[in-house]
Design a protein around this motif. Structure first.
Motif, mmCIF file in Angstrom:
data_model
loop_
_atom_site.group_PDB
_atom_site.id
_atom_site.type_symbol
_atom_site.label_atom_id
_atom_site.label_comp_id
_atom_site.label_asym_id
_atom_site.label_seq_id
_atom_site.Cartn_x
_atom_site.Cartn_y
_atom_site.Cartn_z
ATOM 1 N N SER A 171 0.841 -1.211 0.000
ATOM 2 C CA SER A 171 0.000 0.000 0.000
ATOM 3 C C SER A 171 0.869 1.250 0.000
ATOM 4 O O SER A 171 0.581 2.209 -0.722
ATOM 5 N N ALA A 172 1.915 1.245 0.808
ATOM 6 C CA ALA A 172 2.813 2.401 0.869
ATOM 7 C C ALA A 172 3.465 2.652 -0.481
ATOM 8 O O ALA A 172 3.555 3.799 -0.937
ATOM 9 N N GLU A 173 3.903 1.591 -1.123
ATOM 10 C CA GLU A 173 4.560 1.715 -2.433
ATOM 11 C C GLU A 173 3.624 2.348 -3.459
ATOM 12 O O GLU A 173 4.000 3.258 -4.193
ATOM 13 N N LYS A 174 2.381 1.874 -3.508
ATOM 14 C CA LYS A 174 1.399 2.415 -4.457
ATOM 15 C C LYS A 174 1.089 3.881 -4.142
ATOM 16 O O LYS A 174 1.030 4.717 -5.045
ATOM 17 N N MET A 175 0.896 4.189 -2.865
ATOM 18 C CA MET A 175 0.616 5.575 -2.470
ATOM 19 C C MET A 175 1.778 6.505 -2.829
ATOM 20 O O MET A 175 1.570 7.607 -3.326
ATOM 21 N N MET A 176 3.008 6.054 -2.563
ATOM 22 C CA MET A 176 4.185 6.869 -2.888
ATOM 23 C C MET A 176 4.268 7.147 -4.381
ATOM 24 O O MET A 176 4.554 8.267 -4.799
ATOM 25 N N GLU A 177 4.000 6.126 -5.167
ATOM 26 C CA GLU A 177 4.040 6.311 -6.615
ATOM 27 C C GLU A 177 2.988 7.318 -7.067
ATOM 28 O O GLU A 177 3.263 8.201 -7.881
ATOM 29 N N LEU A 178 1.776 7.203 -6.539
ATOM 30 C CA LEU A 178 0.700 8.127 -6.920
ATOM 31 C C LEU A 178 1.014 9.563 -6.505
ATOM 32 O O LEU A 178 0.814 10.502 -7.281
ATOM 33 N N VAL A 179 1.506 9.747 -5.292
ATOM 34 C CA VAL A 179 1.847 11.097 -4.820
ATOM 35 C C VAL A 179 2.969 11.682 -5.682
ATOM 36 O O VAL A 179 2.897 12.839 -6.110
ATOM 37 N N ALA A 180 3.989 10.892 -5.951
ATOM 38 C CA ALA A 180 5.114 11.377 -6.761
ATOM 39 C C ALA A 180 4.665 11.700 -8.184
ATOM 40 O O ALA A 180 5.044 12.730 -8.750
ATOM 41 N N ARG A 181 3.856 10.844 -8.751
ATOM 42 C CA ARG A 181 3.365 11.069 -10.119
ATOM 43 C C ARG A 181 2.556 12.373 -10.183
ATOM 44 O O ARG A 181 2.772 13.211 -11.067
ATOM 45 N N GLN A 182 1.643 12.548 -9.239
ATOM 46 C CA GLN A 182 0.840 13.777 -9.186
ATOM 47 C C GLN A 182 1.737 14.993 -9.022
ATOM 48 O O GLN A 182 1.586 16.002 -9.685
ATOM 49 N N TYR A 183 2.704 14.870 -8.150
ATOM 50 C CA TYR A 183 3.605 15.976 -7.852
ATOM 51 C C TYR A 183 4.460 16.345 -9.064
ATOM 52 O O TYR A 183 4.463 17.487 -9.515
ATOM 53 N N TYR A 184 5.209 15.372 -9.593
ATOM 54 C CA TYR A 184 6.148 15.669 -10.670
ATOM 55 C C TYR A 184 5.454 16.054 -11.964
ATOM 56 O O TYR A 184 5.853 16.999 -12.635
ATOM 57 N N TYR A 185 4.395 15.334 -12.317
ATOM 58 C CA TYR A 185 3.705 15.697 -13.557
ATOM 59 C C TYR A 185 2.944 16.995 -13.401
ATOM 60 O O TYR A 185 2.748 17.726 -14.363
ATOM 61 N N GLY A 186 2.540 17.308 -12.185
ATOM 62 C CA GLY A 186 1.903 18.598 -11.930
ATOM 63 C C GLY A 186 2.842 19.758 -12.185
ATOM 64 O O GLY A 186 2.482 20.744 -12.823
ATOM 65 N N ILE A 187 4.066 19.636 -11.732
ATOM 66 C CA ILE A 187 5.064 20.695 -11.965
ATOM 67 C C ILE A 187 5.379 20.783 -13.453
ATOM 68 O O ILE A 187 5.429 21.868 -14.038
ATOM 69 N N GLU A 188 5.571 19.621 -14.101
ATOM 70 C CA GLU A 188 5.863 19.616 -15.520
ATOM 71 C C GLU A 188 4.717 20.250 -16.311
ATOM 72 O O GLU A 188 4.934 20.897 -17.331
ATOM 73 N N GLY A 189 3.481 20.061 -15.831
ATOM 74 C CA GLY A 189 2.311 20.595 -16.505
ATOM 75 C C GLY A 189 2.246 22.124 -16.514
ATOM 76 O O GLY A 189 1.491 22.698 -17.273
ATOM 77 N N LEU A 190 3.035 22.757 -15.672
ATOM 78 C CA LEU A 190 3.031 24.221 -15.645
ATOM 79 C C LEU A 190 3.578 24.800 -16.933
ATOM 80 O O LEU A 190 3.360 25.971 -17.237
ATOM 81 N N ASN A 191 4.279 24.000 -17.685
ATOM 82 C CA ASN A 191 4.858 24.471 -18.940
ATOM 83 C C ASN A 191 3.843 24.458 -20.062
ATOM 84 O O ASN A 191 4.080 25.017 -21.108
ATOM 85 N N ASP A 192 2.714 23.789 -19.858
ATOM 86 C CA ASP A 192 1.699 23.683 -20.930
ATOM 87 C C ASP A 192 0.940 24.972 -21.120
ATOM 88 O O ASP A 192 0.776 25.780 -20.290
#
Length: 192
Positions: A171-192
């Motif tokens: 569960s921790a592994e899945k949650m960490m992946e989801l939080v990181a994905r939301q975080y990193y792709y969210g920052i990258e999305g600022l360029n759109d």
């Protein structure tokens, strides 16, 4: 045979200290209570550890050093994206931290009044530096320092919350992946 017994005693004291610091925090834990948990005489604790601070250091310093070393490694890597960097370097660190969750919680939440009292802020500052460096050569608008601090704080606190509250690794592994994905792709999305 005596050497094995000595290591067994050291491990019992260490384990008892982890439980004592975790349940009470550094300020409220006592060497007497640690000795009682370890089922050893009080004086024997001082044979292995100079004082309560030395015992705390034995518990949290390896964790803190691993975090700093991993952040330095991540900062000096050259992956295609910040999320790829996270997947290849930092994700493993967070999973390792999950295996030492009580020690991490002692470091970040229960070491007030010690040299480790600002550990969480140090980790956030390292993350801020990492964010700035990983985006400095990309076509993303320059972020102000306060915004970067908010991002770093929210990512680190999110990961720590997962470690604090998830009790099974999957569960921790899945949650960490989801939080990181939301975080990193969210920052990258600022360029759109």
């Amino acid at each position: 045979m005596a050497q094995v017994l000595k290591e067994d005693i050291r491990q019992r004291i260490y384990a008892a200290a982890v439980e004592e610091f975790y349940s009470k925090d550094y300020r409220n834990a006592t060497i007497r209570a640690i000795a009682k948990r370890a089922e050893v005489p009080l004086g024997l604790v001082y044979t292995y550890y100079k004082n309560k601070q030395a015992l705390l250091s034995a518990i949290v310093e390896p964790i803190f050093a691993m975090i700093k070393e991993t952040m330095e490694k991540a900062e000096n890597s050259n992956f295609h994206s910040a999320f790829e960097n996270f997947e290849k370097i930092e994700f493993g660190m967070f999973l390792d931290l999950f295996e030492k969750r009580k020690e991490l919680i002692i470091l970040i939440d229960k070491s007030s009044g010690t040299e480790y009292g600002n550990a969480k802020e140090t980790i956030i500052n390292l993350t801020e530096t990492h964010i700035k460096k990983s985006h400095q050569n990309k076509d993303i608008p320059v972020f102000n320092d306060f915004l970067v601090h908010i991002w770093a704080n929210s990512l680190i606190e999110g990961m720590f919350e997962i470690i604090r509250h998830c009790t099974d690794r999957k569960s921790a592994e899945k949650m960490m992946e989801l939080v990181a994905r939301q975080y990193y792709y969210g920052i990258e999305g600022l360029n759109d």
